[in-house]
Every structure is written in C-alpha cells, then in structure tokens.
Motif scaffolding. Structure first.
Motif, PDB file in Angstrom:
ATOM      1  N   UNK A   1      89.136 -32.662  -5.985  1.00  8.46           N
ATOM      2  CA  UNK A   1      87.832 -32.127  -6.368  1.00  8.46           C
ATOM      3  C   UNK A   1      87.509 -30.861  -5.581  1.00  8.46           C
ATOM      4  N   UNK A   2      87.874 -30.878  -4.322  1.00 11.89           N
ATOM      5  CA  UNK A   2      87.644 -29.702  -3.481  1.00 11.89           C
ATOM      6  C   UNK A   2      88.415 -28.497  -4.017  1.00 11.89           C
ATOM      7  N   UNK A   3      89.685 -28.735  -4.370  1.00 10.32           N
ATOM      8  CA  UNK A   3      90.492 -27.636  -4.895  1.00 10.32           C
ATOM      9  C   UNK A   3      89.941 -27.154  -6.227  1.00 10.32           C
ATOM     10  N   UNK A   4      89.443 -28.098  -7.031  1.00  9.57           N
ATOM     11  CA  UNK A   4      88.874 -27.715  -8.315  1.00  9.57           C
ATOM     12  C   UNK A   4      87.675 -26.800  -8.102  1.00  9.57           C
ATOM     13  N   UNK A   5      86.842 -27.145  -7.107  1.00  2.00           N
ATOM     14  CA  UNK A   5      85.689 -26.301  -6.825  1.00  2.00           C
ATOM     15  C   UNK A   5      86.138 -24.937  -6.311  1.00  2.00           C
ATOM     16  N   UNK A   6      87.200 -24.961  -5.520  1.00  2.97           N
ATOM     17  CA  UNK A   6      87.672 -23.712  -4.924  1.00  2.97           C
ATOM     18  C   UNK A   6      88.210 -22.755  -5.977  1.00  2.97           C
ATOM     19  N   UNK A   7      88.653 -23.319  -7.106  1.00  4.13           N
ATOM     20  CA  UNK A   7      89.243 -22.447  -8.122  1.00  4.13           C
ATOM     21  C   UNK A   7      88.191 -21.696  -8.924  1.00  4.13           C
ATOM     22  N   UNK A   8      86.955 -22.122  -8.808  1.00  7.36           N
ATOM     23  CA  UNK A   8      85.909 -21.508  -9.635  1.00  7.36           C
ATOM     24  C   UNK A   8      85.490 -20.173  -9.033  1.00  7.36           C
ATOM     25  N   UNK A   9      85.423 -19.188  -9.885  1.00  9.72           N
ATOM     26  CA  UNK A   9      85.040 -17.868  -9.420  1.00  9.72           C
ATOM     27  C   UNK A   9      84.001 -17.314 -10.399  1.00  9.72           C
ATOM     28  N   UNK A  10      82.787 -17.214  -9.939  1.00  8.28           N
ATOM     29  CA  UNK A  10      81.746 -16.687 -10.815  1.00  8.28           C
ATOM     30  C   UNK A  10      81.453 -15.269 -10.381  1.00  8.28           C
ATOM     31  N   UNK A  11      81.718 -14.324 -11.257  1.00  9.06           N
ATOM     32  CA  UNK A  11      81.699 -12.939 -10.786  1.00  9.06           C
ATOM     33  C   UNK A  11      80.285 -12.413 -10.553  1.00  9.06           C
ATOM     34  N   UNK A  12      79.296 -12.963 -11.249  1.00  4.69           N
ATOM     35  CA  UNK A  12      77.943 -12.402 -11.066  1.00  4.69           C
ATOM     36  C   UNK A  12      77.255 -12.959  -9.841  1.00  4.69           C
ATOM     37  N   UNK A  13      77.833 -13.985  -9.246  1.00  3.06           N
ATOM     38  CA  UNK A  13      77.166 -14.638  -8.133  1.00  3.06           C
ATOM     39  C   UNK A  13      77.518 -13.923  -6.848  1.00  3.06           C
TER      40      UNK A  13
ATOM     41  N   UNK B   1      69.960 -31.778  -3.254  1.00  6.39           N
ATOM     42  CA  UNK B   1      71.397 -31.964  -3.430  1.00  6.39           C
ATOM     43  C   UNK B   1      71.782 -32.054  -4.906  1.00  6.39           C
ATOM     44  N   UNK B   2      70.966 -32.750  -5.680  1.00  4.46           N
ATOM     45  CA  UNK B   2      71.361 -32.967  -7.073  1.00  4.46           C
ATOM     46  C   UNK B   2      71.510 -31.662  -7.855  1.00  4.46           C
ATOM     47  N   UNK B   3      70.592 -30.685  -7.700  1.00  4.27           N
ATOM     48  CA  UNK B   3      70.844 -29.413  -8.369  1.00  4.27           C
ATOM     49  C   UNK B   3      72.174 -28.789  -7.956  1.00  4.27           C
ATOM     50  N   UNK B   4      72.518 -28.917  -6.667  1.00  3.23           N
ATOM     51  CA  UNK B   4      73.805 -28.369  -6.213  1.00  3.23           C
ATOM     52  C   UNK B   4      74.961 -29.069  -6.917  1.00  3.23           C
ATOM     53  N   UNK B   5      74.871 -30.399  -6.989  1.00  2.22           N
ATOM     54  CA  UNK B   5      75.948 -31.163  -7.623  1.00  2.22           C
ATOM     55  C   UNK B   5      76.067 -30.760  -9.090  1.00  2.22           C
ATOM     56  N   UNK B   6      74.918 -30.666  -9.750  1.00  2.00           N
ATOM     57  CA  UNK B   6      74.941 -30.317 -11.167  1.00  2.00           C
ATOM     58  C   UNK B   6      75.478 -28.905 -11.354  1.00  2.00           C
ATOM     59  N   UNK B   7      75.056 -28.016 -10.466  1.00  4.61           N
ATOM     60  CA  UNK B   7      75.548 -26.648 -10.544  1.00  4.61           C
ATOM     61  C   UNK B   7      77.067 -26.614 -10.381  1.00  4.61           C
ATOM     62  N   UNK B   8      77.551 -27.380  -9.403  1.00  6.05           N
ATOM     63  CA  UNK B   8      78.992 -27.461  -9.191  1.00  6.05           C
ATOM     64  C   UNK B   8      79.706 -27.919 -10.438  1.00  6.05           C
ATOM     65  N   UNK B   9      79.181 -28.990 -11.035  1.00  4.96           N
ATOM     66  CA  UNK B   9      79.853 -29.566 -12.190  1.00  4.96           C
ATOM     67  C   UNK B   9      79.866 -28.568 -13.342  1.00  4.96           C
ATOM     68  N   UNK B  10      78.717 -27.924 -13.575  1.00  9.05           N
ATOM     69  CA  UNK B  10      78.662 -27.044 -14.732  1.00  9.05           C
ATOM     70  C   UNK B  10      79.387 -25.733 -14.502  1.00  9.05           C
ATOM     71  N   UNK B  11      79.392 -25.255 -13.261  1.00  9.90           N
ATOM     72  CA  UNK B  11      80.073 -23.986 -13.040  1.00  9.90           C
ATOM     73  C   UNK B  11      81.580 -24.143 -13.163  1.00  9.90           C
TER      74      UNK B  11
END
Lengths: 438, 350, 356
Positions: free
Chosen positions: C242-254, C146-156
């Motif tokens: 926080x959910x909306x903030x995550x939803x706004x992230x769009x990483x094009x290479x992923x 879980x922690x890598x996911x959380x960190x990934x979320x925060x950094x992305x």
C-alpha cells in the motif's frame, strides 16, 4: 444606648470621608451617617426632607424610607461600607438603612472596548452589576430567567451574580456551580481567582470562563443552556462553561445571511489552525522534510534561504518571539504612540532583517500571515492562548519535522479534549437541555 | 501534591522526547538536490553514476554534473554522499537515464530496477529513459540547455494529450511491475542528446523481464500508446499526397477464447481533419489510405512481437478473466503466439 | 446519543489502524485470485462475532465485560482476562513498532526508531491516562482530520489504476480456511473494546452495521488499490504494497509531491487512537480485577506501557516485528472467539435462571 453614633464615629475614626449630619425632622433630631465619597448628601437630604413632609411621624418616615428598620450595629457598619445612608434618630429609638442617591461612580452604558461588533447593537456591559443584570433582563423578559446573587470574599465582600434560564441549563451544572460559588473563601479580585474556584487546571491556558462584553452574546449563551456570571465592578459577563466554539462564533455573525456567517466562521477556524501550525510547518518543511516539496518549490525555497546563517528553527523562534513582543508592546503603549511602534517594529525591522539576510523573506511572509491569522479568532483571551499553543508544536516540529507538526497538533487536540469544566467537556458544541421546566 | 508529581513526570517525559531526534535536521539550503540521474556501466565492471545538481545562488543560477564510480549503485551513492560538500538529498530525482549497454545484461537491469524501487530515498515516481548515447553527454546536454530548470525535463515526457502523442513516459514502478507481470511487457522511451533541443526522441525499447528485445520507431510507439488507452489526438500523419491530423480517437477491444485460441477484435475509430492535400484527391481515398497504413503498421509490429513472444500491447491483460490464473503464467509462450487480432481502423472526417 | 456515535467512530478508527499495514500482505499471501471473497468472508465472520458479542452484552445492561466476568467469579475473570491483557501488551508493542518502521521510511529515514517509539508511546499513554471521555472526544476530531486524508489517498491513486490487472474474481481456493494465516486475519477485526465502553450506553447493532460496511469497503480498497496498480504478480514481492502504491501516485497540480506523506499522517493519527484504547482497556481490567489494592488505573497503564515499550524496543528487525505482530493478532483471535461466546452463553443461562 445612644452610643450608636458614637460607636460609629470611633470605628471610622480613620475615615475622613465619614459624615454625621444632624437634622431636625418635626421635633426629633436625626443623624445622617454615611461616606460622602459614596453618597450624594445634599440630594439625599432633600429626598428625606420631602419624604418627611408627607409622613406623620418619625417612625412612619423611617418605614416609608426603608424596610430595614431597627437593625443592629453590625449591619449598620456593613451598610455604611457598602455606601448606604444610615439614619439614626436621636436617643437611638429608631434607625434605618436607606438607599441613598449615590455619587455617580459609574460610567454610563458605552460602546464595547474589546470587541467590535459589526452591524449589531453596540451596548456593552458597564461596571455596575445591577445595570449589567438589568441589561440582560431588558433583553430577555421571561420568568424563567433566574438570578442568584452571592457575596463572597474574605477581606472584601464582592458581589457575584449567576444567571441561567430554568429548564435550559442542566440542573446538575447549576447545582455544582452554585456549590462552588458558595464555597468561595478567598477574595475574588480577577477572573482567574474566580476561575480557580471551578477546579484547578495546572498551567492550563484555557479558562473555565469566557468573558464577553456584549449583552447579546451573553443572552445567546443563556439560551444555549449555559450559565452567565457577573462580578461587581467588572464590565464583562462571564459565560460558564467556556467551550471551544466560543472561539469561532459570535452571535453577531448571524446578522448576515447564513452563507456569510459560515464563511466568517470558516475563516476563523482556518486562522486558528494556521496560527498553531504554520510556523512549525515552515521549520518542518525547510529543515527536516524538504522531500515533500515539488521540485520547483524546493529549489525556490532553497534559493530564498541561501546564505542565511541561522538555522530554520532559530530564525523562526526569533521572529515569532519578536512578533509576540511587538503585539504586547502595542498594548502597553498610549494610543498615540502605538501605531508608530507598529511601523518601526513591523515594517522596518522585518525589512531590515530580510535585507541583512538574517531571516529568509519566505519566513517573514509566514510570520505576517500568522500574526494576522491569530487575530481572527473571537476574544483576546482565545487569541492569546492560540498564540501560546504554537510554541510546543514549533519545538516538536524542529525535531521530528512533519511528523512533529502532526503529533503536536494531535497532542493539542487530545489536551483540549481532556479539559472539562464541571463534567462538561471543552470540546462539546452544545450543551444538552436537561433542566426541568418547573 | 499528587498532581504535582504527575506534572514533574510529564516534564521528564517531554524532555526525553526532546533529547531524542536530531538526525534528519538539515536545512534545505545545506542540501544538494539532484534532479537527473544517469546510470551506466564502464568496461562491464564498474557502475558509473552521474548526477545533475542545480546550485541555487541568488542571482545567477548554475548547476553542475557530479559523477562517481563503484561496484554497486548503492556504493556509488554512498561515495557521492561522502564526497559532496552538502548532504545529498535524492528525493527530488525526476529522471533516471540508463545507458543501453547496461541493459544488455537482463539480470543486472532487474537488480538495478529492484534497487531503485526499494530505495527509500529515490522516489519510485521518477521517470526512466534509455539512451544509446553516453550518459554523461545526455546529462551535460540537459545541464547546458536547462540548467537549474532541469525539473522541466519532466514536462518533456508529459506534454499532455493532444500535443505530442508519440512520446510517453515510463516510471520506475511501471518497469518494476513489468518485471513480474505475466501478461504485459513494457516499452521504455529511448532518447539521445539533441543538438538544439534538450533531448531527441528515438522511439522505444521493448523490455521483457528486464531484457531488451528490440527497438521500435516513434510511429510504432504511438500505436502502442493507443492500446495503452492513451488518446491519439493531435497526431499528424503524412500520406504522401495529403497530410491529416487526428482530432479524436477511441479504441474498443473484444476478447474471446475458442478452443484455447485467444482472439481479439479491436476497433480503432479515428476522427481526422485534412491539413493539406494534392489536387483531385478525394476524402475517401485519404481515409482508405490512412486505414490501410495504420493496419499495416499494426500487423507488422504484432508479427514481430509474436515472434519474440513479447506482449507489448498488453493483450494478455484482457484475458485475465478468461484464463485461469495459473495458466496465465504461460501466456507469453503458449497463448500469445497463437493470438489472432482483427484490427480494424475506421477513419471519419470531421 | 453522542457517545454511541463516538464509539462507532473509535470502532472505525481502530479497524483502519490495524488494517492499513499488514492486512493486504496477508490477503495476497492467502490467495492469488478472488481477493474480495476472502475480505468478505473475514468481514462476515467478524459481523457474526460482533452480533453475538452485543447480544451477550445486552443481557447485562449497565455492565461492561469485566463486570460480567466478575459476576461469574473473580477467578473466572482472572483466567479469561489476564491472558487477554498479556496479549494486549504484546499487541500494543508490536503495533507501535510496526508503525514506527513505516513512519521512519516515510518521514525520517535517518532517525533511530526508539525516538519515534518514545513519542508515540508518550502520546498514547497520555491519552489513555486521561480516560475514556478524552479518548472518545479526541478520536472524533482525529476522525474528522484523518478520514479526508484516507479518502483523498484512495481517490488520488485512481490515476494509476489498470483495471485489467485484477486476477479472476471467482476462483477462491477453499483451502484458505485451514491456513493459520486466516486465523491471523480474523485477529485484525478488533471489536472487543466495544464491551469495555458499553457500560453506560447500550450499543445498537444497526449503527455498528453501518460502521462495519464502511470498514469493509475500506478493507476492499486497501486490498485492491495495490492490486490495480501493480498486479498480483508484483504485489507479493513488495514489503509494503500500500505504501508503494501511494508512492507511485504523482499529481502534477499539487504543490506537494508525496502522497505517502498523507498516508503516513493518517497512520500516526490512527495508531495513537488504537493504542490509547488498548492501554485504557488494560488499565480498566487491572483496576477492576485487583480492586482491593487501591492502585489507580493510570499507574497500571504506565507500568504496562513501560513493559510493552521494552518489548517493542528489543525486537531487532522488521521481519521479526511483522511475525510477532501476526502472532499476537492470532492470539487475539482466540479471545475474539472466546469472550463473545462465554458472555453470550453466560447471559443466556443467567436469563433462564432469572425466569425460572
């Protein structure tokens, strides 16, 4: 009282392979008694005669031959069954149980059949328990290597050996295992019979014991504070307790530089996770949560599934079952037929299914990846149980999608975490060195 | 015995888990996946929704346009869902084109944006564009030119720095944010259906709390972009006697407050490369001319926006630490018209 | 040694689980400026309470909280711990229900909530029945995933940041201390379980301090990510910032285009750990207090989880769930203050008496 020979004869009247040979040593007549299926009579006779030449009397001969002199009838019967040669002097004055020159019933030390070590010693355990223990003693010459042996069973007394390194393996563990082995009442025929003695796990695919064919691996486990068990006539060392890390590492990996070892083990972990998760992930992404694909990928997947009548779950479970069937069928077949079945089953069936539009070609790729990945883990028993674990996750995924895959995975982790053998959890990576060195 | 009971209980539990949950299962090939959504209003009453949906068939991929009308956007969405032969999955919408006539009424536009933001199906990452054209025209143009590859419409707006610095993209959540922000207004790209290309970029509309204040040209868009910290790299400027390309740019802002009067001094540094020039034109002249042109353009735009009290450059953002929070509320009315900007451009030859 | 690290990991996981959803909302409501001061304030209060708690527990080696209360007397234990159990039941119910709502909106918009409730309850109850060892071991693995996911979320989410969105950093209105919402906030720091696990291993404050630092950093990021992306003005209008903030992230290479999925996944892992620990605590308390009944703690756990399931099932809508959740965390704040202090004081007196 001269009836020992008679008594033996009557007791074994249904055994045609019993021999009772008369022989004259000096002035006394002695009888050789034993099973000719187990004892090489001619050679043994020669041996006794040679010994007789250098002995002054029959009594001295018996003492020279064996330290089990003058035993009672019960023990004699047992010794005969175990393949010993019993010598009785006429008039029942003396008797002795002699270790004979045995019929060669064991194969010699061979290469491992179930494991394929690369760049490593390829001696494997054989059927004979003494040879197996010898293989370990030879490689691990320390006085701290302890060996307890047991004879257990109801009908058939089977020999078991427990090896551990004093001061390494935790004392509590040794005591518990000792207790459990001593208490065995029933016959030990298979590993699972032995497994049950260490505590029943209802319907658990994970065994308490991890079999290995390689002496090096067994020695490594000993050094890592674990116990190694041997069963007579069973060419595997059984490492107790079985830990999850056994699935991903063998000692032979370490013959490579560390980076390569790390890579190998990483691939095994990936393989195990992929086997468990991939089919479920396919179902989840295709039928429940396609929203998380990128648009191009979503359209590509939709295109590949166009016109397929089966639902994603059905086609996946169909393919997974067929593939597991093929894997099992290959095992059952003679080695000469196996490859052709693989050919027919794997390639032609897969191709035909895709062309008949029964399953999507994406799924065929996924399934192939899973088959390859499931074989990456160490040990066939681990590979099997990994293959089993994917089914519950698959079912959960078909209902809850990604959430199902994830909860299924967590549930699996929790289940594995709940397993313990003699209070040592399955999910530990090393056992603490807790024994006293004395 | 006890274990056995526990085990039975486990089975019962497992089966109850399996009994529930069959509501979201729909294979991907049984879903329609619209990629572009057009929203317009007809006769000031009914919403009209247009969707562009690719239909994946094995050999020839085609796509089609679906429209629906209704009182509210939600009702139209529901209506399209009912009428479509497959389940409509809105999760892949990449672009939402809104007709300008709808944007006339700020309250309606605000409600629309709030609806799009709150909707669980439609991703808030979808891009927003305005159009003067008929929405259906734009969409059918996209459909004709791109077909199933309509997902590449996303690339139209995101060509990347260094390619086309004028174009920029605005997503739903950015528009939503600007509805509430005290200190920043937003420019939404305006497009038309092109003749040969898919879309034609017509500049941007400045949105202040859901109200379109005015439209700015692509040149001015690019200036706004510079302040949004986008690079100006790759921009080609024609000065009449020479044309240059900007190879690198950076901007530095310094803010200060004096007697309740905000001042910003900004320095824009450009690295340019001369593509062509008439004979006898010195480097110095080109530089001076470019600097003058850019500064003039900026001051014109600033004056216009100060008049309409829309902080398109987002200067107010930089005063967050200098003005207390409850005073920031009045940024647009009290402070922004008084804002003084010293905008200086320094062009350098490469 | 390993067990101590495992306890620290469980501490982090529970804090994250409870802090992920409602925590930022509360912060935004409490203050418009200087959010970090509020987070730190809450953090330090928590740290002080933990310190007192551990000090108190260390007076009684080899004993957990229940044993200590039983030493004071059975009725004392009943008076102090039964309300805590009731509170825990409510907390489990509303916590799971709250997470269910978010999980539905992330993964399965058309699935009714009760089916997911059953799923989550099943896993939590199963884990807690299997006992402390299982909880600790599985939480290590869940932590590692879980922690890598959380960190990934925060950094992305960094790509959507606008640094200027942050409101002034120094003007914290002092009135917040009086608002009862601050009391709710205090309830988010659940550390009481430490005392239930501490019977065999002595807790060291230093390791917990490291955990506390990382948790505080996490809380800061949870509060500031939506702020950086949306700004205070817009953030208060969103139901799940926080959910909306995550939803706004769009990483094009992923190749997957939903960051919310990772958010949802980490949420599920965290909620399972948190709830199984709470249910396990209930089981422990009931088993030790009503020893004579010879009822196994697993029966207690099953009985109480059924009650809490019914409770979670009956709440009609999300806003009510949120309110109930806040009430129950507020109620927990009471036990958070009372339990450490009583144990500390009792330990202190006991020590004096032994000396005298």
């Amino acid at each position: 009282m001269r009836d020992i020979v008679k008594e033996i004869e009557s007791k074994f009247s249904n055994h045609d392979d019993l021999f009772i040979e008369e022989e004259l040593v000096g002035k006394t007549t002695i009888y050789f008694i034993g099973f000719n299926t187990l004892v090489d009579l001619t050679k043994s006779k020669l041996y006794v005669q040679q010994m007789a030449a250098s002995s002054s009397s029959v009594k001295a001969l018996f003492i020279n031959l064996s330290d089990q002199v003058g035993v009672d009838i019960e023990q004699i019967l047992k010794a005969i069954l175990e393949g010993k040669l019993v010598i009785v002097s006429k008039g029942d004055a003396e008797n002795a149980i002699v270790d004979p020159i045995a019929q060669n019933l064991n194969r010699s030390i061979e290469e491992p059949k179930n494991e394929s070590p690369i760049q490593a010693s390829i001696n494997a355990f054989g059927d004979d328990i003494t040879i197996n223990v010898g293989l370990i003693r030879k490689r691990l010459s320390t006085e701290r290597l302890c060996h307890c042996s047991y004879q257990v069973g109801e009908l058939d007394k089977r020999r078991l050996s427990m090896l551990y390194i004093k001061g390494r393996a935790p004392n509590i563990l040794i005591e518990k295992a000792n207790q459990q082995l001593k208490q065995i009442k029933s016959d030990i025929e298979t590993i699972d019979d032995l497994n049950k003695q260490f505590g029943q796990r209802i319907l658990s695919p994970v065994s308490h014991l991890s079999p290995t064919e390689l002496p090096i691996q067994a020695i490594h486990s000993l050094k890592k504070n674990r116990i190694v068990l041997f069963m007579d006539n069973y060419p595997f060392a059984l490492v107790f307790p079985n830990l999850i890390w056994d699935m991903f590492s063998t000692e032979n990996d370490r013959n490579f530089p560390f980076v390569l070892t790390f890579m190998l083990r990483l691939f095994r972990v990936i393989g195990a996770v992929a086997t468990v998760v991939l089919p479920a992930l396919y179902v989840a992404l295709v039928s429940v949560n396609p929203g998380i694909f990128r648009t191009d990928l979503a359209l590509f997947v939709a295109k590949s599934r166009e016109g397929i009548p089966l639902s994603a779950f059905l086609e996946t479970i169909l393919m997974v079952v067929i593939v597991d069937l093929i894997l099992e069928a290959i095992n059952r077949l003679p080695k000469s037929v196996g490859p052709s079945i693989t050919m027919v089953g794997g390639i032609i069936l897969g191709q035909a299914m895709v062309e008949a539009k029964l399953v999507s070609n994406l799924l065929v790729i996924v399934i192939t990846a899973v088959v390859i990945a499931s074989s990456a883990v160490v040990g066939i028993q681990n590979s099997l149980y990994i293959r089993l674990l994917k089914y519950p996750i698959l079912v959960l995924a078909s209902f809850f999608g990604i959430l199902g895959v994830w909860t299924g995975f967590i549930l699996t982790v929790i289940y594995l975490a709940s397993l313990t053998s003699d209070d040592i959890p399955y999910l530990t990576f090393n056992i603490k060195q807790e024994g006293d060195t004395k | 015995m006890r274990n056995n009971k526990l085990f039975k209980l486990l089975i019962v539990f497992m089966s109850t888990i399996l009994l529930c949950g069959c509501w979201d299962i729909k294979d991907i090939n049984k879903r329609s996946i619209p990629l572009v959504m057009g929203i317009s209003k007809e006769d000031d009453e009914e919403y009209k929704l247009t969707l562009q949906i690719p239909i994946p068939k094995n050999d020839d991929q085609i796509s089609r346009i679906v429209t629906g009308r209704g009182e509210t956007v939600a009702s139209v969405l529901g209506q399209i869902r009912t009428n479509s032969e497959d389940a409509v999955d809105f999760s892949q919408i990449r672009l939402i084109v809104i007709q300008k006539n709808l944007a006339k009424n700020p309250q309606e536009l605000r409600d629309l944006i709030k609806f799009l933001m709150g909707s669980e199906d439609i991703p808030s990452r979808a891009l927003v564009a305005l159009t003067d054209d008929d929405v259906e025209n734009v969409l059918s143009n996209i459909n004709d030119k791109l077909g199933v590859h309509a997902s590449s419409i996303y690339d139209y707006f995101n060509k990347g720095a260094g390619w086309v610095p004028e174009i920029f993209s605005i997503t739903i959540w950015e528009v939503y944010r600007s509805l509430y922000s005290y200190t920043k207004d937003i420019a939404v790209p305006v497009v038309r259906s092109g003749k040969d290309t898919v879309l034609k970029f017509k500049g941007a509309a400045i949105l202040k709390k859901g109200k379109i204040i005015e439209t700015i040209s692509p040149d001015e868009c690019q200036l706004v972009n510079v302040f949004r910290n986008n690079n100006e790299k790759g921009r080609i400027e024609s000065l009449g006697f020479a044309s240059i390309i900007v190879t690198n740019s950076s901007i530095k802002n310094k803010t200060s407050m004096k007697n309740n009067k905000p001042t910003v001094s900004s320095n824009l540094r450009l690295k340019i490369y001369i593509l062509e020039r008439k004979e006898g034109i010195t480097n110095k002249r080109i530089r001076k001319e470019l600097e003058k042109l850019t500064e003039k353009r900026f001051y014109r735009l600033l004056k216009r926006t100060q008049g309409s009290q829309t902080d398109i450059f987002g200067f107010g953002q930089q005063f967050h630490q200098q003005i207390s929070y409850h005073e920031l509320k009045d940024w647009r009315n009290d402070y922004y018209p008084k804002l003084k900007v010293n905008f200086q451009v320094h062009a350098n030859m490469e | 040694m390993t067990q101590r690290i495992q306890i620290v990991i469980v501490f982090i996981l529970i804090q994250l689980s409870i802090g992920y959803l409602v925590y930022p909302d509360l912060i935004y409501v409490l203050t418009k400026t200087a959010h970090w001061e509020l987070v730190m304030c809450q953090g330090f209060l928590q740290l002080i309470l933990i310190w007192i708690y551990i000090k108190g527990l260390n007076y009684f080696p080899e004993n957990d909280v229940i044993d200590i209360y039983l030493k004071m007397g059975r009725w004392v234990a009943i008076i102090f711990l039964i309300p805590f159990v009731i509170n825990l039941i409510a907390l489990v119910a509303f916590n799971i229900r709250l997470h269910t709502e978010v999980i539905i909106s992330v993964f399965l918009p058309r699935t009714p909530y009760w089916s997911i409730l059953i799923l989550l309850y099943f896993i939590s109850v199963y884990t807690s029945i299997k006992g402390l060892g299982t909880i600790l071991r599985s939480s290590v693995f869940i932590f590692l995933i879980v922690i890598p996911l959380v960190v990934f979320n925060i950094f992305s989410s960094v790509i959507n940041f606008d640094i200027h969105n942050v409101t002034p950093g120094w003007e914290l209105p002092a009135r917040f201390l009086l608002k009862n919402k601050f009391f709710y906030l205090l309830g988010f720091s659940s550390f009481l379980f430490l005392g239930f696990m501490a019977s065999k291993t002595k807790l060291s404050f230093r390791q917990l301090f490291v955990a506390w630092v990382s948790v505080t950093l996490f809380f800061l990021s949870v509060v500031y990510i939506p702020l950086f992306i949306f700004g205070q003005e817009a953030v208060v209008t969103l139901t799940n910032p926080f959910l909306e903030a995550m939803d706004s992230v769009d990483i094009s290479w992923f190749s997957f285009n939903r960051q919310t999925m990772f958010f949802g996944l980490s949420l599920v892992g965290l909620v399972i750990v948190a709830n199984s620990v709470m249910l396990w605590m209930i089981g422990q308390i009931m088993r030790k207090i009503f020893k004579f009944r010879k009822v196994k703690s697993s029966y207690w756990i099953i009985a109480f989880s059924v009650i809490s399931f019914v409770l979670a099932f009956l709440v009609p809508n999300q806003s009510l769930v949120e309110k109930c959740f806040l009430w129950s965390t507020g109620a927990q704040a009471y036990s958070m203050i009372i339990i450490p202090f009583t144990i500390f004081i009792y330990g202190f007196i006991e020590k004096r008496r032994v000396k005298a």
